[in-house]
Design a protein around this motif. Structure first.
Motif, PDB file in Angstrom:
ATOM      1  N   HIS A 169       0.813  -1.214   0.000  1.00  0.00           N
ATOM      2  CA  HIS A 169       0.000   0.000   0.000  1.00  0.00           C
ATOM      3  C   HIS A 169       0.850   1.268   0.000  1.00  0.00           C
ATOM      4  N   LEU A 170       2.158   1.145  -0.241  1.00  0.00           N
ATOM      5  CA  LEU A 170       3.032   2.316  -0.181  1.00  0.00           C
ATOM      6  C   LEU A 170       2.617   3.395  -1.181  1.00  0.00           C
ATOM      7  N   HIS A 171       2.152   2.980  -2.362  1.00  0.00           N
ATOM      8  CA  HIS A 171       1.809   3.974  -3.387  1.00  0.00           C
ATOM      9  C   HIS A 171       0.500   4.693  -3.065  1.00  0.00           C
ATOM     10  N   ALA A 208       1.894   7.012  11.957  1.00  0.00           N
ATOM     11  CA  ALA A 208       0.708   6.441  11.329  1.00  0.00           C
ATOM     12  C   ALA A 208       0.628   6.897   9.880  1.00  0.00           C
ATOM     13  N   PRO A 209       0.655   6.001   8.923  1.00  0.00           N
ATOM     14  CA  PRO A 209       0.477   6.397   7.511  1.00  0.00           C
ATOM     15  C   PRO A 209      -0.985   6.717   7.229  1.00  0.00           C
ATOM     16  N   THR A 239      -8.674   3.794  -0.811  1.00  0.00           N
ATOM     17  CA  THR A 239      -7.612   2.880  -1.248  1.00  0.00           C
ATOM     18  C   THR A 239      -7.291   1.824  -0.202  1.00  0.00           C
ATOM     19  N   HIS A 240      -7.221   2.206   1.044  1.00  0.00           N
ATOM     20  CA  HIS A 240      -6.862   1.258   2.096  1.00  0.00           C
ATOM     21  C   HIS A 240      -7.515   1.708   3.382  1.00  0.00           C
ATOM     22  N   GLY A 279       9.441   2.907   3.325  1.00  0.00           N
ATOM     23  CA  GLY A 279      10.218   2.278   2.260  1.00  0.00           C
ATOM     24  C   GLY A 279      10.449   0.820   2.567  1.00  0.00           C
ATOM     25  N   LYS A 280      10.453   0.005   1.548  1.00  0.00           N
ATOM     26  CA  LYS A 280      10.610  -1.437   1.731  1.00  0.00           C
ATOM     27  C   LYS A 280      12.064  -1.864   1.795  1.00  0.00           C
TER      28      LYS A 280
END
Length: 1112
Positions: A190-192, A212-213, A219-220, A523-524
């Motif tokens: 869900h990063l994008h 918290a993102p 979207t999510h 970031g992954k």
């Protein structure tokens, strides 16, 4: 010995200097984005995992290793020899730790097996507490030259290695699981969709934060959080709190929590707030015992019942509170706005710790009457004045700042404390610093009087500031705009600087406990799920170019000071007027900046004039010359070898004509000279503004009053100076180097918290000095001394922050501003103590047998499981306090049910013997009732005890004992409920009488003056008194307990009365018998008659006179 000390110090200095001059390989300690700094050694604790030294204090000992950097190719033996050389010379690392209230220093020892220096510190040597609580994160400094730290500067080998020490065993949020713990990979798909990151840091430990993102709508869904103890530079734990929050929503909402998402979050000293599109959730008290995952409560706020929580903002001014009485300073506010103009619906609510009651925050009654449609923008609590600052906007009046008084558990005052401040722009928020209030939006304004008046700082074009962040460690406030641009302000200085750095999308800023500014984003590539980039503030300030495209006319005023006149733009633009420049690009914010010239030379601005008395000039600046100015060379400008004639052009002399003597007109002034300045030291300078025929030039004099109709300057009296403007790269302006510093002569550290006691006076002395020898307005030794005196006379909580700064100092200075906080509270270690006229040491209490002047024993050893008598009799105790406890032994005087059902072990509860109770020497000498199980010996006095003096003193760490006196009035109680005693003496004063009347009915006992306090005891055995300072005098409980054993009492009732009565009867009978004999004329026996009487009745014991037969 006195003559040897100097030589020893000299020898040590020679050794130190010799080692400094050795060719050793210096270690480097690199911070991302900053130049590598030389360090003489490196220190680690466990695994190196971050961009700087980060230490963590658990319940175990803290072990730190320091080592020298190993030279490539050197052997282990050579490395050990180098370690031994340093150690034998007395050079070993020391570790200093400190926070806002405490400090300690620890020395390392050489460990040959580990090839390093090591320090092993028990946790109790740092802190004895283990319970979760808001505690200051420690700063750590490692230094090889501890005594030479005053000579260090940044980047030198004397500069200590710095880091932090975080108490992970006590930091509240780190103890909890916020829902279901998950892997950081849960966020990767869900990063994008991430549009923003919300981060809230711990008020007392900036390295601790919750992230918290925020995802794009649709979207999510769900609430995913991350918690770190390293400012997301290494470790981070991830939690999915969706299920926890949904279970609460399902209880009150039939539709469930489909589509729940995070809006914002705030971490306070004791709670975590999660604002979602479905409501506001508050966690349980973070200081409560951990029994499972963190629980939340969904708050029902009637004022916001019909509002859209996704359009709601949450406001909180973070402040570290380590004293529980100040927890109520934590204030949360919610603001929701819907609609515009006539359909505007704006609500504001707030609550203070423990967040049980919520109140409306709205404009004053008068303002609402005038303009009922108020758009509320922000509400923050100001702990310095117990006020609430409300930022609102109306279509008619614009933006207003209203300051209201805030009381505990009461609605907001309806009248403002100050007249409402009107602002001519619409800010987006308000930010509180310890010493100022900041409004930010398309402009930034600041207030130094807590919201009464505001001063403009800077304006922005086509962008607005959307948030602000404070880096307390370095005294910097960072603003970031909707376009990702960064600006900063220094604490105490109404100046700003632009950082040439742009934030990426879906990233945010974080300032760690050391003051390192970082941009973080998901970031992954990082195992923690968060990647960071360090933003070097100082480096960006240094390279920031602030010059503008206008010519400057140089005018010498002395041999070391100059004036630079700014050429005016004709006419001033509307944008310049709106941006408060009024035609001049120079502002007060430029004080301390450096102007440099391409031909050579540099000056620092010391004063700014934003208007000019001469037409044609917009303003001027005054400066001190740091590097001599250089004019154009003869090779570049050969015309300087000719004489210059200056002629007035008009009677006012506001313009002149420049002509060169004996020079071909074709080689005279040309278009390249427009904007340059002719400088003639001792005379007026001339700014070339145009060209005339025959090689002549038109110019503006900087000092027209000194220009005669015609004046001739010889070839060696003038020069051509290039200052045409930035477009020609002839001059520029940047932040100046740091030339100022400030030092506390009391050893006070920056950002220190100083606890001041009632009626206490404290003095603080600061020395400000300059690091160069330029001439300035200071004294001849380049020093300024400032002494501040603080006096506390309030009997309530109060906080004051003091900032001492050097206004003209560069923004690159790290020691030109000093901030500390005075808090009216109970100083650490403050207590009241009873001091005997003949003090008894702890060793005597435990092992000795002290006696008084009459050789009477002063201590009494209590029987095992002793309990003092009660009002019902000596043999009928019923107090719960047991003294000298031993659970393995029988309890004496347990004859009646009331005695058997009373008496409780405390230290020995659940233990089988006295050995298992764990009574330490400290507990054995403690007079407190809570430690009665361990109390074996008490003070002994003999009956009767009349007017016994209770001498009380105020004791504080590193302070002399002070006799307890007014206003520390006290109450006296007997903890075992004995009644055979009385306070028989106290110093009665009018103040005490008034206080007695004030507290009448609210205190359990009577109020006494501790001066002259006397007690009389009418019973026997143990009396246990508790003496307490009345509430409201100090912001903590001051209690002392005194135990007195009354020995050698008279016989107990009624035996003593019977003995006295019988003795009186017998004596009376004898007197009556003698009287009757005398009355009847009976001769009284004499001495001789008595002897004769006893002699007549004496038995014969002599041998018989009869002769025996054998003798015959």
């Amino acid at each position: 010995m006195g003559n040897l000390l100097p030589s020893v110090k000299v020898n040590q200095m020679i050794v130190i200097l010799s080692i400094l001059l050795m060719r050793v390989t210096l270690g480097t300690y690199t911070i991302s984005g900053e130049p590598a700094e030389q360090k003489l050694f490196q220190c680690v604790s466990g695994q190196v995992e971050s961009n700087r030294v980060r230490l963590y204090l658990s319940l175990e000992n803290l072990v730190v290793d320091c080592m020298l950097p190993k030279k490539p190719g050197s052997s282990a033996r050579q490395y050990l020899n180098q370690l031994e050389l340093y150690t034998s010379s007395g050079l070993v690392p020391t570790m200093a730790i400190y926070n806002s209230t405490n400090s300690a220093t620890f020395a390392f020892k050489l460990i040959m097996n580990a090839s390093s220096w090591r320090v092993n510190i028990p946790r109790k040597n740092i802190t004895i507490n283990t319970a979760p609580a808001p505690v200051d994160e420690w700063y750590v400094e490692f230094s090889m030259f501890h005594s030479l730290s005053m000579f260090s500067k940044k980047g030198s080998i004397l500069d200590p290695l710095k880091g932090t020490l975080l108490d992970v065993a006590r930091e509240p949020i780190l103890q909890w699981a916020i829902g279901e713990e998950v892997s950081s990979h849960i966020i990767e798909p869900h990063l994008h969709h991430v549009v923003k990151l919300q981060v809230s840091q711990s008020p007392c430990a900036a390295d601790v934060a919750v992230l918290a993102p925020v995802f794009a709508p649709g979207t999510h869904t769900g609430v995913v959080l991350s918690v770190t103890g390293s400012a997301f530079t290494s470790q981070a734990r991830w939690f999915n709190a969706t299920r926890t929050l949904c279970s609460l929503i399902s209880e009150v909402c039939v539709s469930g929590c489909v589509g729940i998402s995070i809006v914002d979050l705030k971490l306070t000293n004791c709670h975590l707030f999660l604002l979602t599109n479905r409501g506001l959730f508050i966690s349980q008290d973070l200081l409560s015992p951990v029994t499972g995952p963190l629980n939340f409560t969904l708050l029902f706020l009637p004022a916001l019942a019909q509002m859209d929580y996704s359009a709601t903002t949450i406001w909180f001014s973070s402040q570290c509170v380590t004293d529980r009485i100040y927890f109520s300073d934590d204030t949360i506010s919610l603001i929701s706005n819907e609609g515009e103009d006539e359909i505007l619906n704006s609500k504001c609510v707030y609550s203070k710790y423990p967040f049980k009651r919520w109140f409306l925050c709205q404009a004053s009654t008068d303002e609402i009457t005038k303009n009922p449609k108020q758009r509320y923008l922000s509400f923050l609590y100001d702990r310095h004045q117990d006020t609430g600052l409300l930022l609102s906007h109306t279509k008619e009046n614009g933006t207003m700042v209203s300051v209201f008084g805030v009381k505990e558990e009461q609605p907001l005052d309806r009248c403002t404390k100050f007249p409402t401040a009107l602002i001519d722009f619409q800010p987006t928020g308000i930010f509180l610093l310890d010493n100022s209030v900041i409004l930010y939006g398309s402009e930034v304004w600041t207030s130094s009087d807590r919201g009464s008046t505001f001063k403009w700082v800077f304006s922005l074009d086509d962008q607005i500031v959307i948030n602000a962040l404070s880096c307390n460690a370095i005294g910097v406030v960072v603003f970031f705009t909707d376009q990702g641009h960064l600006y900063i302000m220094k604490s105490g200085l109404a100046r700003h600087a632009w950082l040439n750095e742009t934030l990426a999308m879906a990233s945010t800023l974080l300032c760690d406990h050391m003051g390192t500014l970082m941009a973080i984003q998901l970031g992954k590539d990082n195992p923690s799920g968060v990647i960071y980039k360090t933003i070097p503030i100082e480096h960006l300030i240094e390279i920031h170019e602030m010059g503008f495209a206008k010519p400057l006319a140089l005018q010498y005023t002395t041999d070391h000071t100059v004036l630079l006149h700014e050429n005016a733009a004709t006419p001033p633009s509307l944008d310049e007027l709106h941006q408060h420049t009024r035609g001049s690009h120079f502002t007060l914010d430029h004080v301390g900046k450096v102007i440099y010239f391409s031909d050579g030379g540099m000056m620092v601005i010391t004063d700014v004039f934003r208007s000019h008395f001469l037409e044609g000039f917009a303003g001027a600046v005054v400066g001190e010359i740091l590097e001599p100015f250089k004019g154009a060379s003869l090779k570049e400008e050969p015309m300087q070898s000719h004489d210059l004639v200056v002629m007035k052009d008009g009677q006012e002399g506001l313009s002149v004509v420049l002509q060169l003597r004996d020079l071909d007109p074709s080689k005279g002034f040309n278009s390249s000279h427009v904007g340059k300045t002719v400088v003639a030291p001792g005379f007026s300078s001339y700014l070339i503004t145009g060209l005339l025929s025959d090689g002549r030039a038109l110019a503006k004099p900087t000092m027209p009053a000194l220009v005669p109709p015609v004046i001739r300057h010889r070839n060696n009296e003038w020069l051509l100076f290039n200052s045409a403007g930035c477009c020609c790269d002839s001059w520029g302006m940047k932040e100046g180097p740091c030339r100022h510093a400030m030092q506390s002569l009391d050893g006070l550290r920056n950002n220190a918290l100083v606890r001041i006691n009632v009626r206490e006076q404290l003095n603080f002395t600061f020395k400000a000095f300059m690091s160069d020898y330029s001439v300035h307005s200071w004294d001849e030794t380049n020093n300024h001394m400032l002494t501040l005196t603080a006096f506390s006379h309030l009997c309530k909580k109060a906080t004051t922050t003091v900032t001492v700064n050097i206004p003209e100092a560069s923004m690159l200075c790290s020691t030109s501003t000093f901030t500390f906080t005075l808090q009216n509270t109970c100083p650490e270690g403050l207590q009241i103590v009873y001091v005997s006229p003949q003090p008894i040491s702890d060793h005597e209490w435990l092992h000795g047998d002290p006696v008084d002047k009459m050789n009477n024993k002063r201590l009494f050893s209590l029987p095992i499981n002793y309990r003092p008598p009660s009002g019902k009799g000596v043999s009928i105790p019923y107090t719960d306090n047991i003294y000298n406890a031993d659970p393995s032994k029988a309890r004496p005087r347990d004859f009646y049910a009331i005695s058997k059902n009373s008496g409780r072990y405390k230290q020995c509860a659940g233990k089988k013997s006295a050995e298992e109770c764990g009574c330490t020497d400290l507990l054995k000498v403690s007079p407190l009732a809570i430690n009665s199980d361990c109390r074996q010996r008490v003070l002994r006095l003999t009956f009767p005890v009349t007017n016994f003096n209770i001498n009380l003193f105020l004791r504080r760490t590193e302070h002399a004992d002070i006799p307890l006196r007014s206003p520390y009035f006290v109450t006296v109680t007997e903890v075992n409920n004995r009644t055979s005693w009385k306070v028989t003496g106290t110093n009665v004063t009018p103040t005490m009488e008034r206080m007695r009347q004030y507290f009448k009915g609210s205190l359990n006992g009577s109020l006494y003056n501790p001066e002259g306090l006397q007690i009389s005891l009418y019973g026997s055995e143990l009396f246990h008194f508790q003496i307490s300072v009345i509430p409201g005098v100090v912001l903590c409980d001051l209690v002392e307990e005194v135990q007195i054993y009354v020995d050698e009492p008279p016989l107990a009732f009624p035996t003593q009365h019977l003995v006295n009565s019988m003795a009186a009867i017998i004596l009376g009978g004898l007197l009556l018998f003698g009287f009757l004999l005398s009355y009847k004329g009976v001769a009284m026996p004499t001495k001789d008659s008595v002897k004769a009487f006893f002699k007549r009745h004496q038995a014969t014991v002599s041998p018989s006179n009869t002769v025996s037969p054998t003798e015959e």
